[in-house]
Design a protein around this motif. Structure first.
Motif, short mmCIF file in Angstrom:
data_model
loop_
_atom_site.label_atom_id
_atom_site.label_comp_id
_atom_site.label_asym_id
_atom_site.label_seq_id
_atom_site.Cartn_x
_atom_site.Cartn_y
_atom_site.Cartn_z
N GLY A 200 8.25 33.12 1.17
CA GLY A 200 7.59 32.06 1.92
C GLY A 200 8.08 30.68 1.52
O GLY A 200 8.35 29.83 2.37
N ARG B 60 10.11 27.96 3.79
CA ARG B 60 9.70 26.55 3.88
C ARG B 60 10.89 25.64 3.55
O ARG B 60 11.17 24.68 4.27
N TRP C 108 3.06 39.01 5.60
CA TRP C 108 2.86 37.75 6.30
C TRP C 108 1.71 36.95 5.69
O TRP C 108 1.78 35.74 5.56
N ILE D 177 3.05 35.09 2.81
CA ILE D 177 4.08 34.11 3.15
C ILE D 177 3.48 32.90 3.84
O ILE D 177 3.84 31.76 3.54
N ALA D 178 2.57 33.11 4.77
CA ALA D 178 2.05 32.03 5.61
C ALA D 178 1.54 30.82 4.83
O ALA D 178 1.88 29.68 5.20
N GLU E 94 2.53 29.54 2.19
CA GLU E 94 3.63 28.81 1.56
C GLU E 94 4.37 27.90 2.54
O GLU E 94 5.12 27.03 2.14
N LEU E 95 4.16 28.11 3.84
CA LEU E 95 4.92 27.37 4.84
C LEU E 95 4.36 26.00 5.16
O LEU E 95 5.05 25.18 5.77
#
Length: 180
Positions: free
Chosen positions: A38, A42, A63, A66-67, A69-70
């Motif tokens: 993630g 980014r 996901w 990861i989400a 971290e974006l």
């Protein structure tokens, strides 16, 4: 310009024989790798307008890690048809994405992710192409760019592979020294 990120779910566990393949969770190694992926996304400038995610537990967990971290929210479509999808099925799902979407992330499984990435990458970064053709491990992500206005124009060989990252080659998180 369209940017497509093909993300294979992070490392999953095989510990519980009572679970179906669809319900297998992430292994500790996958739980560790997903946030690093993630942060890498980014740093690559990923700001997806939409996410298509397999309904398999390990893909959804990937996901979910990861989400955050974006620093960017995107609508997520969790889809049963992406679980057993082959490369053609994945491409059909991508073709149906509205033209207004500029960046798309697809979270799925091998061998379809690898086959689709290899089929779409007509050219690109030489080192990334070499890595892509060597192995598409769990947690790997390919970034492909297309000089197109609409997703339905994506075809084999039309993509430019800009980057390919494998979790084992990503930096470990900085140690937390605590407050003050």
């Amino acid at each position: 310009m369209k940017t497509l990120y093909l993300l294979r779910h992070a490392k999953s566990a095989w510990d519980d024989p009572a679970l179906t393949d669809h319900e297998r969770p992430l292994a500790p190694r996958g739980e560790d790798a997903a946030p690093r992926v993630g942060r890498t996304l980014r740093d690559m400038g990923a700001a997806p307008d939409r996410v298509l995610c397999s309904s398999a537990r390990r893909a959804r967990q990937t996901w979910a890690l990861i989400a955050p971290e974006l620093d960017h929210d995107a609508p997520v479509e969790v889809r049963d048809d992406l679980y057993d999808a082959d490369a053609t099925d994945l491409l059909d799902a991508i073709h149906a994405v509205p033209a207004a979407v500029e960046q798309l992330i697809v979270v799925g499984h091998n061998p379809s992710m690898e086959r689709l990435a290899e089929a779409l990458a007509g050219d690109g970064n030489a080192a990334a192409l070499q890595e892509l053709h060597a192995k598409y491990p769990t947690g790997a992500v390919a970034e492909l760019r297309f000089d197109l206005e609409s997703w339905d124009g994506i075809e084999s060989g039309r993509g430019h592979l800009t980057r390919f990252h494998k979790p084992k080659k990503l930096p470990d998180p900085e140690p937390d020294d605590g407050p003050g």
